[in-house]
Design a protein around this motif. Structure first.
Motif, PDB file in Angstrom:
ATOM      1  N   ASN A   2      45.151 -45.278 101.608  1.00  0.00           N
ATOM      2  CA  ASN A   2      46.199 -44.324 101.938  1.00  0.00           C
ATOM      3  C   ASN A   2      45.682 -43.270 102.903  1.00  0.00           C
ATOM      4  O   ASN A   2      44.552 -42.804 102.789  1.00  0.00           O
ATOM      5  N   LYS A   3      46.525 -42.910 103.852  1.00  0.00           N
ATOM      6  CA  LYS A   3      46.192 -41.825 104.759  1.00  0.00           C
ATOM      7  C   LYS A   3      46.440 -40.497 104.052  1.00  0.00           C
ATOM      8  O   LYS A   3      47.380 -40.363 103.283  1.00  0.00           O
ATOM      9  N   SER A   4      45.606 -39.544 104.343  1.00  0.00           N
ATOM     10  CA  SER A   4      45.815 -38.215 103.797  1.00  0.00           C
ATOM     11  C   SER A   4      46.782 -37.455 104.686  1.00  0.00           C
ATOM     12  O   SER A   4      46.755 -37.590 105.901  1.00  0.00           O
ATOM     13  N   ARG A   5      47.640 -36.691 104.088  1.00  0.00           N
ATOM     14  CA  ARG A   5      48.535 -35.817 104.836  1.00  0.00           C
ATOM     15  C   ARG A   5      48.150 -34.384 104.509  1.00  0.00           C
ATOM     16  O   ARG A   5      47.956 -34.037 103.351  1.00  0.00           O
ATOM     17  N   ILE A   6      48.028 -33.590 105.533  1.00  0.00           N
ATOM     18  CA  ILE A   6      47.673 -32.195 105.317  1.00  0.00           C
ATOM     19  C   ILE A   6      48.816 -31.304 105.799  1.00  0.00           C
ATOM     20  O   ILE A   6      49.640 -31.719 106.611  1.00  0.00           O
ATOM     21  N   THR A   7      48.832 -30.103 105.276  1.00  0.00           N
ATOM     22  CA  THR A   7      49.802 -29.102 105.718  1.00  0.00           C
ATOM     23  C   THR A   7      49.037 -27.987 106.418  1.00  0.00           C
ATOM     24  O   THR A   7      48.052 -27.479 105.897  1.00  0.00           O
ATOM     25  N   ILE A   8      49.502 -27.644 107.597  1.00  0.00           N
ATOM     26  CA  ILE A   8      48.936 -26.535 108.365  1.00  0.00           C
ATOM     27  C   ILE A   8      49.974 -25.420 108.343  1.00  0.00           C
ATOM     28  O   ILE A   8      51.112 -25.621 108.759  1.00  0.00           O
ATOM     29  N   ILE A   9      49.570 -24.260 107.861  1.00  0.00           N
ATOM     30  CA  ILE A   9      50.460 -23.103 107.841  1.00  0.00           C
ATOM     31  C   ILE A   9      49.893 -22.079 108.818  1.00  0.00           C
ATOM     32  O   ILE A   9      48.748 -21.649 108.686  1.00  0.00           O
ATOM     33  N   THR A  10      50.695 -21.730 109.810  1.00  0.00           N
ATOM     34  CA  THR A  10      50.301 -20.732 110.802  1.00  0.00           C
ATOM     35  C   THR A  10      51.217 -19.533 110.636  1.00  0.00           C
ATOM     36  O   THR A  10      52.438 -19.681 110.620  1.00  0.00           O
ATOM     37  N   ILE A  11      50.618 -18.370 110.475  1.00  0.00           N
ATOM     38  CA  ILE A  11      51.419 -17.155 110.348  1.00  0.00           C
ATOM     39  C   ILE A  11      51.266 -16.354 111.646  1.00  0.00           C
ATOM     40  O   ILE A  11      50.227 -16.393 112.292  1.00  0.00           O
ATOM     41  N   SER A  12      52.350 -15.670 112.004  1.00  0.00           N
ATOM     42  CA  SER A  12      52.303 -14.925 113.263  1.00  0.00           C
ATOM     43  C   SER A  12      53.177 -13.683 113.200  1.00  0.00           C
ATOM     44  O   SER A  12      54.163 -13.633 112.469  1.00  0.00           O
ATOM     45  N   TYR A  13      52.777 -12.719 113.988  1.00  0.00           N
ATOM     46  CA  TYR A  13      53.593 -11.528 114.232  1.00  0.00           C
ATOM     47  C   TYR A  13      53.095 -10.886 115.517  1.00  0.00           C
ATOM     48  O   TYR A  13      51.965 -10.377 115.567  1.00  0.00           O
ATOM     49  N   ARG A  67      57.898  -7.899 105.921  1.00  0.00           N
ATOM     50  CA  ARG A  67      56.513  -7.813 106.379  1.00  0.00           C
ATOM     51  C   ARG A  67      55.660  -7.257 105.251  1.00  0.00           C
ATOM     52  O   ARG A  67      55.266  -6.102 105.263  1.00  0.00           O
ATOM     53  N   LYS A  68      55.392  -8.121 104.294  1.00  0.00           N
ATOM     54  CA  LYS A  68      54.585  -7.707 103.151  1.00  0.00           C
ATOM     55  C   LYS A  68      53.122  -8.072 103.326  1.00  0.00           C
ATOM     56  O   LYS A  68      52.346  -7.974 102.412  1.00  0.00           O
ATOM     57  N   GLY A  69      52.759  -8.541 104.510  1.00  0.00           N
ATOM     58  CA  GLY A  69      51.370  -8.854 104.779  1.00  0.00           C
ATOM     59  C   GLY A  69      51.116 -10.339 104.922  1.00  0.00           C
ATOM     60  O   GLY A  69      51.980 -11.172 104.665  1.00  0.00           O
ATOM     61  N   PRO A  70      49.891 -10.685 105.343  1.00  0.00           N
ATOM     62  CA  PRO A  70      49.566 -12.082 105.627  1.00  0.00           C
ATOM     63  C   PRO A  70      49.594 -12.979 104.389  1.00  0.00           C
ATOM     64  O   PRO A  70      49.959 -14.146 104.487  1.00  0.00           O
ATOM     65  N   TYR A  71      49.228 -12.465 103.237  1.00  0.00           N
ATOM     66  CA  TYR A  71      49.227 -13.311 102.040  1.00  0.00           C
ATOM     67  C   TYR A  71      50.645 -13.669 101.623  1.00  0.00           C
ATOM     68  O   TYR A  71      50.908 -14.795 101.193  1.00  0.00           O
ATOM     69  N   ASP A  72      51.557 -12.746 101.770  1.00  0.00           N
ATOM     70  CA  ASP A  72      52.957 -13.033 101.485  1.00  0.00           C
ATOM     71  C   ASP A  72      53.481 -14.091 102.453  1.00  0.00           C
ATOM     72  O   ASP A  72      54.194 -15.010 102.058  1.00  0.00           O
ATOM     73  N   ALA A  73      53.106 -13.985 103.720  1.00  0.00           N
ATOM     74  CA  ALA A  73      53.525 -14.975 104.714  1.00  0.00           C
ATOM     75  C   ALA A  73      52.973 -16.355 104.368  1.00  0.00           C
ATOM     76  O   ALA A  73      53.679 -17.366 104.473  1.00  0.00           O
ATOM     77  N   MET A  74      51.705 -16.416 103.952  1.00  0.00           N
ATOM     78  CA  MET A  74      51.132 -17.703 103.557  1.00  0.00           C
ATOM     79  C   MET A  74      51.878 -18.280 102.353  1.00  0.00           C
ATOM     80  O   MET A  74      52.145 -19.480 102.296  1.00  0.00           O
ATOM     81  N   ASN A  75      52.206 -17.440 101.384  1.00  0.00           N
ATOM     82  CA  ASN A  75      52.951 -17.908 100.219  1.00  0.00           C
ATOM     83  C   ASN A  75      54.332 -18.422 100.618  1.00  0.00           C
ATOM     84  O   ASN A  75      54.823 -19.408 100.052  1.00  0.00           O
ATOM     85  N   GLN A  76      54.977 -17.776 101.589  1.00  0.00           N
ATOM     86  CA  GLN A  76      56.263 -18.268 102.080  1.00  0.00           C
ATOM     87  C   GLN A  76      56.080 -19.650 102.706  1.00  0.00           C
ATOM     88  O   GLN A  76      56.896 -20.542 102.517  1.00  0.00           O
ATOM     89  N   GLY A  77      55.000 -19.815 103.449  1.00  0.00           N
ATOM     90  CA  GLY A  77      54.713 -21.113 104.038  1.00  0.00           C
ATOM     91  C   GLY A  77      54.460 -22.173 102.978  1.00  0.00           C
ATOM     92  O   GLY A  77      54.970 -23.301 103.085  1.00  0.00           O
ATOM     93  N   LEU A  78      53.717 -21.819 101.951  1.00  0.00           N
ATOM     94  CA  LEU A  78      53.447 -22.764 100.871  1.00  0.00           C
ATOM     95  C   LEU A  78      54.721 -23.226 100.183  1.00  0.00           C
ATOM     96  O   LEU A  78      54.801 -24.381  99.751  1.00  0.00           O
ATOM     97  N   SER A  79      55.716 -22.367 100.121  1.00  0.00           N
ATOM     98  CA  SER A  79      56.968 -22.759  99.472  1.00  0.00           C
ATOM     99  C   SER A  79      57.707 -23.839 100.255  1.00  0.00           C
ATOM    100  O   SER A  79      58.601 -24.495  99.716  1.00  0.00           O
ATOM    101  N   HIS A  80      57.322 -24.060 101.508  1.00  0.00           N
ATOM    102  CA  HIS A  80      57.941 -25.097 102.339  1.00  0.00           C
ATOM    103  C   HIS A  80      57.076 -26.355 102.447  1.00  0.00           C
ATOM    104  O   HIS A  80      57.505 -27.340 103.047  1.00  0.00           O
ATOM    105  N   ALA A  81      55.878 -26.304 101.877  1.00  0.00           N
ATOM    106  CA  ALA A  81      54.955 -27.437 101.985  1.00  0.00           C
ATOM    107  C   ALA A  81      55.421 -28.606 101.117  1.00  0.00           C
ATOM    108  O   ALA A  81      55.974 -28.414 100.042  1.00  0.00           O
ATOM    109  N   LYS A  82      55.143 -29.799 101.632  1.00  0.00           N
ATOM    110  CA  LYS A  82      55.491 -31.015 100.873  1.00  0.00           C
ATOM    111  C   LYS A  82      54.220 -31.684 100.400  1.00  0.00           C
ATOM    112  O   LYS A  82      53.262 -31.778 101.061  1.00  0.00           O
TER     113      LYS A  82
END
Length: 82
Positions: A2-13, A67-82
Motif C-alpha cells: 500500500n502507498k502511504s498518503r500524507i497530509t500537508i497542512i500549511t498555515i498562512s497570514y 486569529r487565535k494563533g498558529p496552533y489553532d490554525a493547525m487544529n483547523q487544518g487537522l479537522s479537514h484531514a482524511k
C-alpha cells in the motif's frame, strides 16, 4: 504494498512573499499521494491571490477571520484531514 498518503497542512497570514515558494516546493515533489490543506487567516496582502493560482494542488482551503494563533490554525487544518 500500500502507498502511504500524507497530509500537508500549511498555515498562512499575510505571507505573499513566501507562500509561492512553499507551494512550488510541494508541487515539485516526486511523491504525489498527499492531501494539501491550506488554512489562511484572511490575508490582506495578496497571499490569497497567490494561493488561488495553486488550486489544483489544494484539497481544502480554509479561510477564517479567527486569529487565535498558529496552533489553532493547525487544529483547523487537522479537522479537514482524511
Amino acid at each position: 504494498m500500500n502507498k502511504s498518503r500524507i497530509t500537508i497542512i500549511t498555515i498562512s497570514y499575510n505571507i505573499a512573499g513566501e507562500i509561492r515558494r512553499t507551494l512550488e516546493s510541494i508541487k515539485s515533489q516526486d511523491f504525489n499521494d498527499y492531501q494539501l490543506i491550506v488554512v489562511d487567516g484572511k490575508s490582506t496582502d495578496g497571499t490569497l491571490k497567490i494561493i488561488d493560482e495553486y488550486t489544483s494542488l489544494i484539497d481544502s482551503l480554509v479561510v477564517t477571520e479567527e486569529r487565535k494563533g498558529p496552533y489553532d490554525a493547525m487544529n483547523q487544518g487537522l479537522s479537514h484531514a482524511k
